[in-house]
Design a protein around this motif. Structure first.
Motif, PDB file in Angstrom:
ATOM      1  N   ALA A 181      -6.607  -7.787   3.038  1.00  0.00           N
ATOM      2  CA  ALA A 181      -6.358  -7.986   4.473  1.00  0.00           C
ATOM      3  C   ALA A 181      -5.023  -8.684   4.737  1.00  0.00           C
ATOM      4  O   ALA A 181      -4.776  -9.153   5.834  1.00  0.00           O
ATOM      5  CB  ALA A 181      -7.504  -8.797   5.073  1.00  0.00           C
ATOM      6  N   LEU A 182      -4.176  -8.767   3.703  1.00  0.00           N
ATOM      7  CA  LEU A 182      -2.935  -9.520   3.856  1.00  0.00           C
ATOM      8  C   LEU A 182      -1.713  -8.632   3.659  1.00  0.00           C
ATOM      9  O   LEU A 182      -1.774  -7.621   2.967  1.00  0.00           O
ATOM     10  CB  LEU A 182      -2.881 -10.654   2.817  1.00  0.00           C
ATOM     11  CG  LEU A 182      -4.064 -11.621   2.798  1.00  0.00           C
ATOM     12  CD1 LEU A 182      -3.879 -12.617   1.666  1.00  0.00           C
ATOM     13  CD2 LEU A 182      -4.201 -12.345   4.126  1.00  0.00           C
ATOM     14  N   ASP A 183      -0.572  -9.050   4.228  1.00  0.00           N
ATOM     15  CA  ASP A 183       0.646  -8.308   3.951  1.00  0.00           C
ATOM     16  C   ASP A 183       1.158  -8.690   2.560  1.00  0.00           C
ATOM     17  O   ASP A 183       0.649  -9.612   1.933  1.00  0.00           O
ATOM     18  CB  ASP A 183       1.694  -8.533   5.050  1.00  0.00           C
ATOM     19  CG  ASP A 183       2.168  -9.969   5.121  1.00  0.00           C
ATOM     20  OD1 ASP A 183       2.260 -10.619   4.070  1.00  0.00           O
ATOM     21  OD2 ASP A 183       2.433 -10.441   6.247  1.00  0.00           O
ATOM     22  N   THR A 184       2.171  -7.949   2.076  1.00  0.00           N
ATOM     23  CA  THR A 184       2.591  -8.107   0.689  1.00  0.00           C
ATOM     24  C   THR A 184       2.994  -9.533   0.360  1.00  0.00           C
ATOM     25  O   THR A 184       2.564 -10.101  -0.640  1.00  0.00           O
ATOM     26  CB  THR A 184       3.775  -7.172   0.405  1.00  0.00           C
ATOM     27  OG1 THR A 184       3.412  -5.879   0.887  1.00  0.00           O
ATOM     28  CG2 THR A 184       4.076  -7.107  -1.069  1.00  0.00           C
ATOM     29  N   LYS A 185       3.797 -10.111   1.255  1.00  0.00           N
ATOM     30  CA  LYS A 185       4.330 -11.438   0.962  1.00  0.00           C
ATOM     31  C   LYS A 185       3.194 -12.467   0.861  1.00  0.00           C
ATOM     32  O   LYS A 185       3.118 -13.231  -0.103  1.00  0.00           O
ATOM     33  CB  LYS A 185       5.311 -11.828   2.075  1.00  0.00           C
ATOM     34  CG  LYS A 185       6.162 -13.028   1.724  1.00  0.00           C
ATOM     35  CD  LYS A 185       7.184 -13.294   2.819  1.00  0.00           C
ATOM     36  CE  LYS A 185       7.648 -14.735   2.735  1.00  0.00           C
ATOM     37  NZ  LYS A 185       7.889 -15.309   4.052  1.00  0.00           N
ATOM     38  N   LEU A 186       2.311 -12.439   1.875  1.00  0.00           N
ATOM     39  CA  LEU A 186       1.182 -13.363   1.878  1.00  0.00           C
ATOM     40  C   LEU A 186       0.281 -13.103   0.682  1.00  0.00           C
ATOM     41  O   LEU A 186      -0.211 -14.033   0.051  1.00  0.00           O
ATOM     42  CB  LEU A 186       0.371 -13.187   3.169  1.00  0.00           C
ATOM     43  CG  LEU A 186       0.660 -14.180   4.277  1.00  0.00           C
ATOM     44  CD1 LEU A 186      -0.187 -13.842   5.486  1.00  0.00           C
ATOM     45  CD2 LEU A 186       0.370 -15.598   3.806  1.00  0.00           C
ATOM     46  N   THR A 198      -8.351  -5.392  -8.246  1.00  0.00           N
ATOM     47  CA  THR A 198      -7.308  -5.019  -7.295  1.00  0.00           C
ATOM     48  C   THR A 198      -6.919  -3.561  -7.523  1.00  0.00           C
ATOM     49  O   THR A 198      -7.210  -2.970  -8.566  1.00  0.00           O
ATOM     50  CB  THR A 198      -6.067  -5.930  -7.443  1.00  0.00           C
ATOM     51  OG1 THR A 198      -5.126  -5.607  -6.433  1.00  0.00           O
ATOM     52  CG2 THR A 198      -5.434  -5.788  -8.813  1.00  0.00           C
ATOM     53  N   HIS A 199      -6.334  -2.962  -6.501  1.00  0.00           N
ATOM     54  CA  HIS A 199      -5.740  -1.644  -6.752  1.00  0.00           C
ATOM     55  C   HIS A 199      -4.235  -1.727  -6.534  1.00  0.00           C
ATOM     56  O   HIS A 199      -3.537  -0.740  -6.512  1.00  0.00           O
ATOM     57  CB  HIS A 199      -6.382  -0.586  -5.848  1.00  0.00           C
ATOM     58  CG  HIS A 199      -6.174  -0.854  -4.388  1.00  0.00           C
ATOM     59  ND1 HIS A 199      -7.123  -1.470  -3.619  1.00  0.00           N
ATOM     60  CD2 HIS A 199      -5.133  -0.623  -3.587  1.00  0.00           C
ATOM     61  CE1 HIS A 199      -6.661  -1.607  -2.394  1.00  0.00           C
ATOM     62  NE2 HIS A 199      -5.460  -1.106  -2.340  1.00  0.00           N
ATOM     63  N   ASP A 200      -3.774  -2.979  -6.394  1.00  0.00           N
ATOM     64  CA  ASP A 200      -2.368  -3.205  -6.093  1.00  0.00           C
ATOM     65  C   ASP A 200      -1.638  -3.603  -7.381  1.00  0.00           C
ATOM     66  O   ASP A 200      -1.780  -4.712  -7.884  1.00  0.00           O
ATOM     67  CB  ASP A 200      -2.283  -4.332  -5.052  1.00  0.00           C
ATOM     68  CG  ASP A 200      -0.873  -4.498  -4.524  1.00  0.00           C
ATOM     69  OD1 ASP A 200       0.065  -3.936  -5.150  1.00  0.00           O
ATOM     70  OD2 ASP A 200      -0.710  -5.186  -3.506  1.00  0.00           O
ATOM     71  N   LEU A 201      -0.860  -2.661  -7.906  1.00  0.00           N
ATOM     72  CA  LEU A 201      -0.165  -2.889  -9.180  1.00  0.00           C
ATOM     73  C   LEU A 201       0.748  -4.102  -9.143  1.00  0.00           C
ATOM     74  O   LEU A 201       0.977  -4.751 -10.157  1.00  0.00           O
ATOM     75  CB  LEU A 201       0.678  -1.655  -9.530  1.00  0.00           C
ATOM     76  CG  LEU A 201      -0.049  -0.533 -10.263  1.00  0.00           C
ATOM     77  CD1 LEU A 201       0.886   0.657 -10.450  1.00  0.00           C
ATOM     78  CD2 LEU A 201      -0.534  -1.039 -11.619  1.00  0.00           C
ATOM     79  N   ARG A 202       1.263  -4.403  -7.953  1.00  0.00           N
ATOM     80  CA  ARG A 202       2.226  -5.501  -7.868  1.00  0.00           C
ATOM     81  C   ARG A 202       1.598  -6.855  -8.146  1.00  0.00           C
ATOM     82  O   ARG A 202       2.266  -7.823  -8.414  1.00  0.00           O
ATOM     83  CB  ARG A 202       2.866  -5.515  -6.473  1.00  0.00           C
ATOM     84  CG  ARG A 202       3.797  -4.345  -6.240  1.00  0.00           C
ATOM     85  CD  ARG A 202       4.082  -4.182  -4.775  1.00  0.00           C
ATOM     86  NE  ARG A 202       2.838  -3.997  -4.023  1.00  0.00           N
ATOM     87  CZ  ARG A 202       2.818  -3.768  -2.720  1.00  0.00           C
ATOM     88  NH1 ARG A 202       3.926  -3.755  -2.020  1.00  0.00           N
ATOM     89  NH2 ARG A 202       1.671  -3.583  -2.107  1.00  0.00           N
TER      90      ARG A 202
END
Lengths: 258, 363
Positions: A199-204, A227-231
C-alpha cells in the motif's frame, strides 16, 4: 553473511532437501517437505507442494513470487495460521504442525510477529496501545516492562511523536512502522512479513523495508518477507522463489535487485 | 489495557446512541410495569393489605366484595368454626366527600378495631379508635386535617395515613364499624340493620383448610383465601394480562434489538477481530470483549432508564399512587442483562467462526 549459500537452478522445481538440511543444520526454522492441498469436490489444488527450507537465526530472507503462487499460504503455515496437509515445520524446537488450535493461538502470540499487507492495526487503539495490546496476550514480558518496551520501539521506529494517534491519523508508512513495532513487541523468534509495501509508494516502501531489516538484524531476529517486488530483496540475506506452489532457492539478492 | 472499554471510550457516539436506544426500551418496560403494578395495587390494595388470611363473602356475591351483603351476626358463626382464631367485619361503600385534592368520590371501609379486617400499610399516625376519626389513603390529606363527608354530613379528624390501601383506584377512608353504621344510616335512615360485606378471618392453620371448614359449616357464605379474593376482584386479571403482554413484547423487542445491534457491530469489526485472532488473541478473549460491552451498554442504558422512569413517575398525574420499586428495577435490569448476554451469543458465534488465516489476506 551467506557463506553457506547453496546455488540452485530456478528451472528445477524444489530445493534439494538434503543439501538444504546439511547447509542449515542449526537453523532456527526448518520447513520439511511441506504441502498444502485444498480439495474442492473431485479436484485437488496444490497451493504448496513439498516445500523445504531452513532459515538460520538472525537471517532475513525474502520469499518472492507472483500472486497466487502460494507464498502467503506458505508463511501462514510457518506462522501457525494454517495447518499443512503434510510435512513438518519446526521453529526453535517446536513442531508447529503438532500444536492444537489453542496452542497455535498462544504460539502466534508469543513466538511469531506478523506484519500483514493491510488492515494491519486495531483502528480504535492508538499506536502505543496497538503495541501494548499484543503484550497482554503473552506472559513473558511484565506489564511494566511492556510499557517501556513499547516506548522504546516507537522511539526506534521514529514514531514517538505519533504514539497517541489512532491509525486513521497516521500515514500509510507510519501505519506499517507501527505494525513492525507490534510484530517485535513480544520478542518473538520469527517475524513474518507479507507484502509490507503493497500500500506504499516506492520511496516509502524502501524506507519501511530498510527499517524492518535493521530492526531484525539489530535484535538478532529471524525474518521472512513475502514480496513480489524485486527491488525490496536487496535488504535480505537470501531469496526463495515460489511458483505454482513449488519453492526454489534462487539467486543472491544483490544479483536479483540490480 | 481493556480492549472493550477503550473502544467504547473512543467511539462515544456509536455506543452512546446504542445505550440511548436501549435505555428507551428499558424505560418502557419499567414504566409499563410500574404503572400496571400501581393500577392493580390501587384496585386491590385494600384487600391485599387487610389484616386477615381468609375472607368470607355471601354465597350470592359472585366473588365480588361489593356485591356481597351479610348479616353482621355471620361474624359470630364464622368465629365458631374450627381453626378460626378471630373474625371481624369488613364493610364498604362509596360515598361523596369534599376531598382536599378536589375530587369527590370516596371509598369507605369499616372495620372493628382490634379484630381481623383492619387495614395495614400505615405510613403515618395511627388507625381510628372512635367514631370521630379516620385513616386515609389518597385525597391529599395530612395528619390533623378534617375530612368532610358531604353525603353523610360528617366532619372527621384524619389521625392516620395509609399507603397501598386504596380500593377501585379511588381515595379510601378507613373508619370504625360504629362510624360506618352512622354513615349508612345518615343516607338510609330506615335500614333494619347495617349489613357487612365480608368477614375477615384469622386462622392458626392452613388458610385453604379454613376455607373448606367455613364453606362446610356456615350456610349462605363462600370463603376465599386472601390471595384468591384479590385475584377475583373484577378487572384485575384482564389488566394484569394486558400489561403483561405489553411488557413482555417490549422486553423481547429490546433483547432482539440489543442482539442485532451487537451483531452489526461485530460484523463491522470482523477485520479487526480476524487480525486479533491472527496475532494470538483467543476466541474466548474476544467473546469477553463483546460480553463486557453488552454489560456496559445495558448498565448505562438502565441507569438512564431509571432516571427517565423516576422523572415520568414524578411528572405523571395519573390519579393513582405510583412509585418505582427497587426490586422491580433490580429484577428488570438483571433480566435485561442476562437475556442481552444470551443475545450476544449471536455475535460470539460469529467470532468463533473466524479463520485467522484470512488476516493474511490471500487464498
Amino acid at each position: 553473511m551467506n557463506d553457506d549459500f547453496v546455488p540452485a537452478h530456478p528451472q528445477e522445481p524444489g530445493l534439494d532437501p538434503a543439501q538444504e538440511a546439511k547447509a542449515h543444520a542449526d537453523a532456527i526454522l526448518k520447513v520439511e517437505d511441506v504441502s498444502k492441498i485444498y480439495r474442492s469436490g473431485d479436484t485437488e489444488v496444490h497451493a504448496v507442494s513439498s516445500a523445504t527450507m531452513a532459515v538460520d537465526q538472525g537471517e532475513f530472507v525474502a520469499l518472492l513470487g507472483p500472486s497466487g503462487s502460494g507464498k502467503t499460504t506458505l508463511i501462514s503455515m510457518i506462522g501457525g495460521l494454517l495447518s499443512p496437509t503434510t510435512g513438518s515445520i519446526t521453529l526453535a524446537g517446536t513442531d508447529v504442525a503438532s500444536l492444537s488450535k489453542r496452542e497455535l493461538t498462544a504460539f502466534r502470540a508469543e513466538r511469531v510477529g506478523f506484519v500483514f499487507q493491510a488492515a494491519n492495526l486495531v483502528p480504535f487503539l492508538t499506536a502505543r496501545e496497538n503495541l501494548l495490546y499484543v503484550s497482554t496476550l503473552q506472559k513473558r514480558i511484565s506489564r511494566k516492562d511492556a510499557h517501556a518496551r513499547a516506548d522504546q520501539l516507537l522511539e526506534e521506529l521514529g514514531l514517538a511523536a505519533r504514539a497517541k494517534n489512532v491509525p486513521e491519523q497516521l500515514s500509510g508508512g507510519e501505519r506499517q512502522r507501527v505494525a513492525i513495532g507490534r510484530a517485535l513487541m513480544n520478542d518473538p523468534d520469527l517475524i513474518l512479513v507479507d507484502e509490507p509495501t503493497a500500500a506504499l509508494d516506492t520511496k516509502l516502501g524502501r524506507q519501511v523495508v530498510e527499517l524492518l531489516a535493521r530492526e531484525i538484524k539489530q535484535r538478532g531476529k529471524t525474518g521472512i518477507m513475502v514480496t513480489h517486488d524485486l527491488r525490496m530483496v536487496e535488504y535480505t540475506d537470501r531469496v526463495f522463489e515460489i511458483l505454482d506452489g513449488h519453492l526454489t532457492h534462487v539467486e543472491q539478492p544483490s544479483a536479483l535487485a540490480h | 489495557m481493556n480492549l472493550a472499554l477503550t473502544e467504547m471510550r473512543r467511539s462515544k457516539l456509536r455506543f452512546g446512541l446504542l445505550a440511548g436506544a436501549v435505555s428507551l426500551l428499558v424505560f418502557l418496560v419499567l414504566l409499563l410495569t410500574t404503572l400496571s403494578t400501581a393500577l392493580v395495587n390501587s384496585i386491590t390494595g385494600a384487600l391485599k393489605g387487610v389484616d386477615a388470611t381468609v375472607l368470607v363473602y355471601s354465597a350470592q356475591a359472585r366473588d365480588n366484595l361489593q356485591a356481597s351483603r351479610l348479616d353482621p351476626a355471620v361474624v359470630e358463626s364464622v368465629a365458631q368454626v374450627e381453626g378460626v382464631t378471630a373474625a371481624g367485619p369488613i364493610s364498604t361503600l362509596t360515598t361523596s366527600a369534599a376531598l382536599k385534592d378536589g375530587t369527590e368520590d370516596l371509598q369507605v371501609f369499616g372495620f372493628q378495631p382490634g379484630q381481623p379486617g383492619a387495614p395495614t400499610g400505615l405510613s403515618e399516625g395511627r388507625l381510628p379508635e372512635n367514631a370521630g376519626e379516620v385513616a386515609m389513603d389518597g385525597g391529599g390529606y395530612s395528619i390533623g386535617d378534617t375530612l368532610e363527608l358531604t353525603a353523610a354530613d360528617k366532619q372527621l379528624e384524619v389521625v392516620g395515613l395509609l399507603r397501598g390501601a386504596q380500593f377501585s383506584a379511588t381515595p379510601t377512608a378507613y373508619v370504625t364499624e360504629d362510624l360506618y353504621g352512622q354513615i349508612v344510616r345518615a343516607t338510609n335512615p330506615n335500614v333494619p340493620f347495617v349489613p357487612i360485606n365480608a368477614v375477615a378471618v384469622a386462622t392458626d392453620q392452613d388458610p385453604a383448610t379454613t376455607v373448606t371448614a367455613i364453606n362446610e359449616s356456615v350456610e349462605g357464605t363462600k370463603a376465599y383465601t386472601k390471595d384468591d379474593a384479590v385475584s377475583l376482584i373484577p378487572g384485575v386479571a384482564s389488566i394484569s394480562q394486558t400489561f403483561g403482554i405489553l411488557v413482555g413484547l417490549t422486553f423481547i423487542i429490546g433483547i432482539v434489538v440489543i442482539g442485532f445491534f451487537f451483531l452489526i457491530l461485530t460484523v463491522q469489526k470482523m477485520k479487526t477481530f480476524t487480525l486479533l485472532r491472527a496475532v494470538g488473541a483467543g476466541t474466548g478473549r474476544l467473546a469477553r470483549v463483546v460480553a463486557l460491552q453488552i454489560a456496559a451498554v445495558v448498565l448505562l442504558a438502565s441507569a438512564i432508564a431509571v432516571v427517565l422512569t423516576l422523572l415520568a413517575v414524578r411528572g405523571l398525574n395519573s390519579g393513582i399512587p405510583v412509585s418505582l420499586s427497587p426490586a422491580l428495577v433490580g429484577g428488570t435490569v438483571a433480566a435485561v442483562l442476562v437475556f442481552s448476554l444470551l443475545a450476544g451469543l449471536l455475535s460470539i458465534r460469529r467470532i468463533s467462526t473466524i479463520d485467522p488465516f484470512t488476516a493474511a489476506g490471500a487464498r
